[in-house]
Design a protein around this motif. Structure first.
Motif, short mmCIF file in Angstrom:
data_model
loop_
_atom_site.label_atom_id
_atom_site.label_comp_id
_atom_site.label_asym_id
_atom_site.label_seq_id
_atom_site.Cartn_x
_atom_site.Cartn_y
_atom_site.Cartn_z
N ILE A 191 -2.89 28.80 24.68
CA ILE A 191 -3.07 28.27 25.83
C ILE A 191 -4.33 27.38 26.30
O ILE A 191 -5.50 27.96 25.75
CB ILE A 191 -2.99 29.41 27.28
CG1 ILE A 191 -3.06 28.70 28.60
CG2 ILE A 191 -4.10 30.38 27.34
CD1 ILE A 191 -2.42 29.71 29.87
N TRP A 192 -4.45 26.22 26.60
CA TRP A 192 -5.70 25.57 27.09
C TRP A 192 -6.52 26.10 28.28
O TRP A 192 -5.83 26.64 29.14
CB TRP A 192 -5.50 23.93 27.37
CG TRP A 192 -4.68 23.15 26.15
CD1 TRP A 192 -4.50 23.66 25.01
CD2 TRP A 192 -4.27 21.91 26.37
NE1 TRP A 192 -3.86 22.81 24.28
CE2 TRP A 192 -3.53 21.58 25.00
CE3 TRP A 192 -4.37 20.87 27.41
CZ2 TRP A 192 -3.22 20.44 24.73
CZ3 TRP A 192 -3.78 19.98 26.98
CH2 TRP A 192 -3.22 19.57 25.56
N TYR A 193 -7.77 26.19 27.74
CA TYR A 193 -8.72 26.81 29.00
C TYR A 193 -8.39 26.22 30.39
O TYR A 193 -9.32 26.75 31.38
CB TYR A 193 -10.01 26.88 28.69
CG TYR A 193 -10.26 28.21 27.46
CD1 TYR A 193 -9.22 29.03 27.18
CD2 TYR A 193 -11.18 28.23 26.50
CE1 TYR A 193 -9.53 30.09 26.11
CE2 TYR A 193 -11.38 29.27 25.44
CZ TYR A 193 -10.47 30.01 25.36
OH TYR A 193 -10.60 30.92 24.40
N ILE A 194 -7.99 24.83 30.37
CA ILE A 194 -7.77 24.42 31.68
C ILE A 194 -7.24 25.08 32.75
O ILE A 194 -7.26 25.45 33.91
CB ILE A 194 -7.50 23.05 31.87
CG1 ILE A 194 -7.62 22.44 33.04
CG2 ILE A 194 -6.18 22.81 31.24
CD1 ILE A 194 -7.13 20.70 32.95
N GLY A 263 -8.08 22.03 25.04
CA GLY A 263 -7.65 22.44 23.59
C GLY A 263 -8.07 21.54 22.38
O GLY A 263 -7.38 21.37 21.24
N GLY A 264 -9.08 20.58 22.58
CA GLY A 264 -9.62 19.92 21.33
C GLY A 264 -8.46 18.97 20.85
O GLY A 264 -7.93 18.34 21.73
N TRP A 265 -8.36 19.09 19.48
CA TRP A 265 -7.32 18.27 18.84
C TRP A 265 -6.12 19.01 18.88
O TRP A 265 -5.14 18.45 18.11
CB TRP A 265 -8.05 18.09 17.43
CG TRP A 265 -8.30 19.14 16.69
CD1 TRP A 265 -7.20 20.05 16.01
CD2 TRP A 265 -9.64 19.66 16.59
NE1 TRP A 265 -8.18 21.07 15.37
CE2 TRP A 265 -9.52 20.79 15.84
CE3 TRP A 265 -10.87 19.43 17.18
CZ2 TRP A 265 -10.42 21.79 15.35
CZ3 TRP A 265 -11.97 20.39 16.81
CH2 TRP A 265 -11.52 21.35 15.92
N HIS A 266 -5.59 19.82 19.56
CA HIS A 266 -4.36 20.53 19.56
C HIS A 266 -3.64 19.42 20.11
O HIS A 266 -3.61 18.80 21.27
CB HIS A 266 -4.32 21.70 20.34
CG HIS A 266 -5.06 22.90 19.51
ND1 HIS A 266 -4.81 23.29 18.05
CD2 HIS A 266 -5.87 23.82 19.89
CE1 HIS A 266 -5.51 24.07 17.89
NE2 HIS A 266 -6.13 24.66 18.91
N GLY A 267 -2.03 19.39 19.63
CA GLY A 267 -1.23 18.73 19.96
C GLY A 267 0.04 18.72 19.25
O GLY A 267 -0.04 19.54 18.01
N PRO A 268 1.13 18.11 19.40
CA PRO A 268 2.54 18.18 18.62
C PRO A 268 2.06 17.64 17.33
O PRO A 268 1.37 16.73 17.06
CB PRO A 268 3.16 17.08 19.28
CG PRO A 268 2.94 16.97 20.65
CD PRO A 268 1.46 17.34 20.75
N MET A 269 2.48 18.35 16.17
CA MET A 269 2.37 17.97 14.63
C MET A 269 3.74 17.55 14.05
O MET A 269 4.51 18.32 14.15
CB MET A 269 1.77 19.07 14.07
CG MET A 269 0.27 19.46 14.60
SD MET A 269 -0.86 17.97 14.11
CE MET A 269 -0.96 18.11 12.44
N PHE A 270 3.70 16.42 13.63
CA PHE A 270 4.97 16.02 12.82
C PHE A 270 4.65 15.06 11.81
O PHE A 270 3.45 14.42 11.68
CB PHE A 270 5.84 15.30 13.97
CG PHE A 270 5.30 14.19 14.71
CD1 PHE A 270 5.42 12.98 14.38
CD2 PHE A 270 4.75 14.56 15.85
CE1 PHE A 270 4.75 12.06 14.61
CE2 PHE A 270 4.21 13.32 16.80
CZ PHE A 270 3.98 12.12 16.04
N GLY A 271 5.45 14.44 10.89
CA GLY A 271 5.49 13.48 10.07
C GLY A 271 4.88 13.99 8.82
O GLY A 271 4.60 15.28 8.31
N PRO A 272 4.66 13.00 7.72
CA PRO A 272 3.99 13.21 6.50
C PRO A 272 2.70 13.95 6.44
O PRO A 272 2.04 13.78 7.49
CB PRO A 272 4.28 11.90 5.57
CG PRO A 272 3.95 10.89 6.72
CD PRO A 272 4.86 11.64 7.95
#
Lengths: 336, 160
Positions: A191-194, A263-272
């Protein structure tokens, strides 16, 4: 890793960081002029290059070509030292800010960060709070009444809001249990601290606007009252350096807000795999861009505080609220 | 976060040798590099504008800016004592904030005992805070010097 290669990698990272920062400052400034113009139903700079894209370059040359004035009344050494302090501290603070994960280049682990120290947050707070010396020395050494009043206001305002800024960060530090910026980001996996620290986020954001002397807290350079405030007597490149420092500081506090609350660089991850190396950096950049847009939006929208309102708001509202937030966070964590 | 590789992979021993930074203090070396380069940049900008920029100084141009009026008096003669008070109060509260930082890092290990201790600490600080609040250190809209108050009778009639 041998010390030589470590030094080389660090040098490349530092040069890249500084280059990216200076470019970013130039275009944040352009974006600000365009967006504020739109808010005020104007067009803004469009003539230099396609839709004003080369305006920052033109501005830079103009700053260098202008006459560099040192008033006869000014203290010759401190007058030059003040903008140098502002710029150097602003640029140094970003050396510990991580903007992405880790990847391996020919076997060597490369972090998207100049250096990873375990007291990163403390370092950023310490270095940015030294920035008050630049403003106070600028006003004092100029020996002009407007400059002096601006620097007095600036000094008092910055130390007052620095308190609220520091106290607002205590809550997230308690949740993460670390001052390491990387660990704070990793602790926000779930969870993001916001969300749990929304009050702290609001306090931090308000105090950050005041720390960077931006509207609605731009009293140190209130142009309606003080000429141009603490940098009234500065011209040419020295004047540009105060602007540079202000915008770099805006980027720094936006980065810290992103790391600690979003959450800094957290985000959806996809692709090569190659995309996965740079995707976190893109998420990080988008979040920072959001804060920078907020700065510009607020500037186009809100009027300036009065000085007694400013000091009262900081000391009588933000500081007690931040203390209460620490106690509540502690209580919830203890009995959870 | 996962880690990703560009280029050839390495054996475990090689990786161990490559990933360990030379020493703890070496992590602070890049900060020094950034500081030195930023300093060089700042000085370079000033020297560049000195060399390239035009220089046509004049007596009026080099005098302090005062909206076109002739500058009068010394700037640094004195200023409101409020600014001193804020600086002193800041130092006290900043020390409090510094104490809170290591406590916050270790909070999960200290648990309830840590919380109780910190509430006591904050309560003591708040007592001082209440005192300066009541003394009006934080009030900025009150006049700097108290005007000599007139006796009630004179003030009411306005004859003096």
């Amino acid at each position: 890793m041998p010390l030589g290669i470590f030094f080389l990698i660090s040098l490349v990272k530092v040069v890249l960081t500084l280059a990216v920062l200076l470019t970013l400052v130039a275009y944040v400034q352009l974006a600000e002029r365009r967006i504020v113009a739109r808010i005020q139903r104007r067009v803004g700079p469009t003539r230099v290059g396609p839709s004003g894209f080369l305006q920052p370059a033109a501005d830079t040359f103009k700053f260098i070509l202008k006459e560099d004035i040192t008033p006869t009344e000014a203290h010759p050494f401190l007058y030059v030292l003040a903008p140098v302090i502002s710029v150097v501290l602003a640029l140094t603070a970003l050396s510990v800010v991580p903007i992405g994960g880790t990847f391996h280049l020919f076997g060597y682990p490369i972090q998207f960060q100049v250096t990873d120290i375990n007291v990163g947050l403390l370092f950023v707070l310490g270095v940015t709070s030294l920035g008050v010396y630049g403003i106070v020395l600028a006003g004092w050494s100029s020996n002009s009444k407007y400059s002096f009043l601006g620097s007095l206001r600036g000094g008092s305002q910055m130390v007052s809001y620095e308190l609220a800024l520091g106290l607002a960060l205590i809550g997230p530090i308690m949740l993460a249990g670390s001052l390491d910026l990387r660990q704070i980001v990793n602790a926000q996996n779930h969870i993001w601290y916001i969300v749990p620290e929304f009050v702290a986020f609001c306090i931090y954001l308000t105090a950050a606007f005041a720390e960077t002397n931006r509207i609605p807290f731009d009293l140190p350079e209130a142009e309606g009252e003080l000429g141009a405030g603490y940098h009234t007597e500065y011209s040419s490149m020295k004047f540009a350096m105060f602007f540079l420092a202000e915008y770099v500081n805006m980027i720094t506090v936006s980065c810290i807000a992103t790391i600690v609350f979003l959450g800094g660089w957290h985000g959806p991850m996809f692709g090569p795999a190659l995309l996965r190396v740079f995707l976190p950096v893109i998420w990080f950049a988008l979040k920072v861009a959001f804060f920078l847009f907020l700065y510009i939006w607020v500037r186009g929208t809100l009027p300036r505080f009065r000085y007694d309102q400013l000091m009262g708001f900081g000391w009588k509202f933000l500081v007690p609220l931040a203390l209460a937030n620490i106690v509540v966070t502690g209580a919830v964590l203890s009995f959870h | 976060m996962g880690e990703y590789t560009i280029g050839r992979g390495n054996s475990t021993r090689e990786i161990a040798a490559m990933t360990s930074t030379p020493s703890y203090m070496a992590n602070y070396l890049p900060i020094l590099i950034q500081f030195v380069l930023a300093l060089a940049l700042a000085l370079g900008l000033i020297v560049a504008s000195r060399l390239i920029g035009q220089r046509r100084p004049g007596k009026i141009k080099l005098s302090p800016y005062e909206c076109g009026m002739t500058p009068k008096g010394d700037v640094r003669s004195g200023f409101a004592v409020k600014f001193y008070l804020v600086a002193i109060v800041f130092i006290l509260f900043d020390i409090e904030a510094v104490f809170l930082l290591p406590w916050a890092v270790e909070f999960r290990r200290l648990r309830v005992l840590g919380l109780v201790e910190m509430i006591v600490y904050i309560a003591i600080v708040l007592a001082g805070f209440t005192y300066i609040w009541k003394r009006g250190v934080l009030d900025w809209n009150t006049p700097e010097r108290n005007e000599p108050t007139l006796p009630p009778s004179v003030a009411r009639t306005g004859n003096h």
